[in-house]
Design an enzyme around this catalytic site. Structure first.
Site, mmCIF file in Angstrom:
data_model
loop_
_atom_site.group_PDB
_atom_site.id
_atom_site.type_symbol
_atom_site.label_atom_id
_atom_site.label_comp_id
_atom_site.label_asym_id
_atom_site.label_seq_id
_atom_site.Cartn_x
_atom_site.Cartn_y
_atom_site.Cartn_z
ATOM 1 N N ASP A 16 0.860 -1.186 0.000
ATOM 2 C CA ASP A 16 0.000 0.000 0.000
ATOM 3 C C ASP A 16 0.897 1.238 0.000
ATOM 4 O O ASP A 16 1.842 1.309 0.785
ATOM 5 C CB ASP A 16 -0.868 -0.050 1.270
ATOM 6 C CG ASP A 16 -1.746 1.174 1.418
ATOM 7 O OD1 ASP A 16 -1.962 1.876 0.415
ATOM 8 O OD2 ASP A 16 -2.211 1.412 2.552
ATOM 9 N N ASP B 277 -4.398 3.616 2.709
ATOM 10 C CA ASP B 277 -5.822 3.244 2.828
ATOM 11 C C ASP B 277 -6.006 1.768 3.185
ATOM 12 O O ASP B 277 -7.125 1.259 3.217
ATOM 13 C CB ASP B 277 -6.601 3.600 1.546
ATOM 14 C CG ASP B 277 -6.135 2.778 0.343
ATOM 15 O OD1 ASP B 277 -5.149 2.002 0.475
ATOM 16 O OD2 ASP B 277 -6.759 2.890 -0.730
ATOM 17 N N ASP C 193 -1.587 -1.135 -3.870
ATOM 18 C CA ASP C 193 -1.862 -0.363 -5.085
ATOM 19 C C ASP C 193 -0.666 -0.405 -6.048
ATOM 20 O O ASP C 193 0.395 -0.955 -5.711
ATOM 21 C CB ASP C 193 -2.228 1.089 -4.733
ATOM 22 C CG ASP C 193 -1.269 1.685 -3.717
ATOM 23 O OD1 ASP C 193 -0.050 1.505 -3.909
ATOM 24 O OD2 ASP C 193 -1.720 2.302 -2.736
ATOM 25 N N ASP D 103 -4.093 -10.434 -15.867
ATOM 26 C CA ASP D 103 -5.075 -11.496 -15.703
ATOM 27 C C ASP D 103 -6.219 -11.208 -16.664
ATOM 28 O O ASP D 103 -6.791 -10.115 -16.631
ATOM 29 C CB ASP D 103 -5.586 -11.456 -14.255
ATOM 30 C CG ASP D 103 -5.750 -12.826 -13.660
ATOM 31 O OD1 ASP D 103 -6.445 -13.647 -14.280
ATOM 32 O OD2 ASP D 103 -5.192 -13.072 -12.583
ATOM 33 N N ASP E 280 -7.929 -16.592 -16.912
ATOM 34 C CA ASP E 280 -8.724 -17.147 -15.818
ATOM 35 C C ASP E 280 -9.717 -18.191 -16.327
ATOM 36 O O ASP E 280 -10.407 -17.961 -17.325
ATOM 37 C CB ASP E 280 -9.494 -15.977 -15.185
ATOM 38 C CG ASP E 280 -10.147 -16.323 -13.869
ATOM 39 O OD1 ASP E 280 -9.429 -16.685 -12.926
ATOM 40 O OD2 ASP E 280 -11.388 -16.223 -13.777
ATOM 41 N N GLU F 224 -5.420 -20.755 -16.863
ATOM 42 C CA GLU F 224 -5.839 -21.472 -15.652
ATOM 43 C C GLU F 224 -6.920 -22.438 -16.103
ATOM 44 O O GLU F 224 -7.975 -22.018 -16.592
ATOM 45 C CB GLU F 224 -6.398 -20.504 -14.611
ATOM 46 C CG GLU F 224 -6.691 -21.241 -13.304
ATOM 47 C CD GLU F 224 -7.819 -20.660 -12.484
ATOM 48 O OE1 GLU F 224 -7.843 -20.868 -11.279
ATOM 49 O OE2 GLU F 224 -8.707 -19.997 -13.074
ATOM 50 N N HIS G 293 -3.052 -17.256 -5.340
ATOM 51 C CA HIS G 293 -3.983 -16.548 -4.450
ATOM 52 C C HIS G 293 -5.209 -17.360 -4.072
ATOM 53 O O HIS G 293 -6.048 -16.873 -3.322
ATOM 54 C CB HIS G 293 -4.409 -15.248 -5.142
ATOM 55 C CG HIS G 293 -5.179 -15.531 -6.405
ATOM 56 N ND1 HIS G 293 -4.605 -16.129 -7.512
ATOM 57 C CD2 HIS G 293 -6.481 -15.348 -6.718
ATOM 58 C CE1 HIS G 293 -5.525 -16.273 -8.451
ATOM 59 N NE2 HIS G 293 -6.668 -15.814 -7.992
ATOM 60 N N ASP G 294 -5.351 -18.555 -4.631
ATOM 61 C CA ASP G 294 -6.513 -19.395 -4.306
ATOM 62 C C ASP G 294 -6.149 -20.563 -3.394
ATOM 63 O O ASP G 294 -7.031 -21.325 -2.992
ATOM 64 C CB ASP G 294 -7.113 -20.001 -5.590
ATOM 65 C CG ASP G 294 -7.762 -18.970 -6.488
ATOM 66 O OD1 ASP G 294 -8.204 -17.927 -5.982
ATOM 67 O OD2 ASP G 294 -7.835 -19.220 -7.711
#
Ligand code: ISL
Length: 545
Positions: free
Chosen positions: A26, A30, A34, A103, A204, A257, A326-327
């Protein structure tokens, strides 16, 4: 299958690093990562030795599924920055010899995408961009299909008077690839990004985009209906078109994927002769510690894992090698030991990742051995999938304690906690309140501490990446499984006269083995190899012939 050394393309020689932008860095306090945060870490990534960054979605999105629900493919989500930031990221990465891939999420859009908003009007020309159907006579969903996220995959839209299909969350309506106009839109989105200088796409759930028919499926425990959409001929045709009409005009690559693929389906999707994808992510190795669905865990067995790895190493022309994304839960917590032998385990898995044939994909935080989260209640989870599954289990009266145990081991948020840059509050990720909790172990496991420590997991990754770049046998050499047991995996890589033996212990007990060779890498402090394996030891031996 083997690929001739010397004929390797650039993306076969690089290591790809996946960034999950929400949790990477970040820059404005916030609590959400980013693009400027990513730019600030480019020197770190360059020193690590990775050549490609794969960004999980940064497009405009209501963030129902953290950006995998896109409402504008040609703009940036405001929490992540602006198009100017994105252009700067691409340019600054290029200055360091790093390429960026994006992605491409085209099975579905967000329900806030203007196409979908228009499409809710039955008279709109966009109606046919999505899959709208009447309910069955007498009421109920148009067919018996079930979704990936444990909820109905049809939603009745009052405004339209019909149901729409969503194989993922309700806010992710599936696009209709029987309509050629949809593919034209996708082609122009791809060109838009390739023209901005990106080097390819991670596509994806790309093998499910074309639905053959909407007939009822054979009833199964999960994904009833999937025989009508997994790797159908229509998908192959689309991939060939995207390749010849768009991708062939750029110096880029694609990695698909591909869910629920068999080795044969996988090879068909990335066989260079067929000119579809360049590589695929398969899941069979990720399923070796589960029964049917990931929420039913079984004990990890390195032998089973090793055999699956070998099957895929042989099955496809050029493998995409990964242990995390990330899964998936963190590999050190899942396949090895994240406590007593944490450091040895994380290094041993680094050896597994970086000594297979193919292009390795690493996930942010893997290079410092980040572990699963240490949360203790559902309220701390953000993932739409976890909350849907909890609701589903509750419907079946599964007691709260068991529900939490299932989610704790499998939730996708395990991989999504912010990157641990330092031991400070906010872990150097943010000066504000992080969008998802930070693991308390950031006081021990963090980049700053590992920079100072010669023996750190991070420095081990740097060395191994360096070695892999120097030794083509590690990139493209043949892969031969020698042993796959509960306690260890051993395989050989060979190319011309070069031979390397990779020995990996998955046990907390010492072992003895008979192999010998010149030690080139060890995750223990050893110069020679005498056949004794310590807990979670990894060794790369050179066999002189
Ligand atoms: O996460 C999974 C298993 O827990 C998978 O079923 C996952 O949903 C599947 O691999 C598809 O994943 C991709 O598409 C999803 C998105 O939520 C995932 O983050 C993405 O990787 C929908 O776009």
């Amino acid at each position: 299958m083997s690929v001739l050394a010397g004929e390797l393309k650039w993306w076969q020689q690089e290591i790809v690093y996946q960034i999950y932008p929400r949790s990477f860095q970040d820059s404005d306090g916030d609590g959400v990562g980013d693009i400027r945060g990513i730019i600030s870490r480019l020197d770190y990534l360059s020193k690590l030795g990775v050549g490609v960054l794969w960004l999980s979605p940064v497009y405009k999105s209501p963030q129902v599924d953290n950006g995998y629900d896109i409402s504008d493919y040609c703009d940036i989500h405001e929490e992540y920055g602006t198009m100017a930031d994105m252009d700067e990221l691409i340019a600054q990465a290029a200055e360091r010899g790093i390429r960026v891939i994006m992605d491409l999420v085209i099975n579905h859009t967000s329900d806030q995408h203007p196409w979908f908003i228009e499409s809710r009007d039955p008279a709109s020309p966009k109606r046919d961009y999505y899959i709208w159907r009447d309910g069955r006579e007498g009421g109920g969903n148009p067919n018996n299909w079930t979704s990936f996220f444990g909820e109905d995959c049809w939603f009745y839209d009052e405004k339209s008077g019909q149901y729409y299909l969503h194989l993922f969350a309700k806010g992710q309506p599936d696009l209709n690839y029987h309509n050629p106009a949809v593919l034209e839109e996708i082609k122009s989105i791809m060109r838009f990004w390739l023209d901005r200088g990106i080097a390819g796409f991670r596509c994806d759930v790309i093998n499910i985009i074309f639905k053959d028919s909407l007939e009822d499926g054979r009833r199964r425990l999960i994904l009833t209906g999937s025989e009508h959409y997994i790797s159908r001929p229509g998908t192959h045709e689309i991939l060939q078109k995207l390749r010849s009409e768009v991708l062939d005009n750029y110096d880029c690559f694609t990695v698909g994927e591909t869910v629920f693929v068999t080795p044969k389906m996988g090879q068909d999707l990335c066989d260079p002769e067929r000119r579809e994808l360049d590589m695929i992510f398969s899941f069979e190795h990720m399923e070796t510690d589960q029964f049917i669905v990931k929420w039913f865990k079984r004990r990890f067995h390195a032998g089973r894992f090793g055999k699956v790895i070998e099957r895929w190493q042989q099955a496809v022309y050029w493998p995409a090698v990964y242990l995390e994304n990330h899964d998936q839960p963190r590999s050190v917590s899942r396949f090895a030991d994240d406590q007593l032998y944490w450091r040895e385990s994380a290094k041993m898995l680094a050896v597994l990742l970086l000594t297979q044939r193919g292009t390795p994909f690493m996930f942010q935080g893997e290079e410092i051995g980040m572990t699963n989260f240490d949360f203790n209640s559902l309220e701390q989870l953000q993932d739409v999938e976890s909350h849907n599954i909890d609701r589903l289990l509750r419907r079946f009266h599964v007691p709260a304690g068991i529900r939490w145990r299932m989610l704790k081991r499998t939730s996708r948020d395990n991989a999504r906690t912010p990157v641990q840059w330092s031991r400070e509050a906010g872990a150097g990720f943010t000066s504000g309140k992080p969008w998802l909790g930070i693991n308390k172990n950031h006081n021990k496991i963090n980049v700053a501490a590992q920079e100072q420590d010669e023996e750190s997991v991070l420095n081990f990754y740097r060395c191994l990446i360096g070695l892999r770049k120097q030794r083509e046998v590690l990139i493209a050499g043949d892969f031969k499984l020698i042993e796959a047991k509960r306690s260890r995996i051993v395989y050989e890589r060979s190319l011309g006269h070069e031979r390397m033996l990779i020995i990996l212990s998955f046990s907390d007990k010492p072992q003895r083995i008979s192999y010998r060779g010149d030690m080139i890498v060890s995750n223990y402090d050893r110069q020679t190899f005498d056949g004794k394996l310590s807990p979670y030891e990894a060794a790369i031996l050179e066999i002189i012939m």
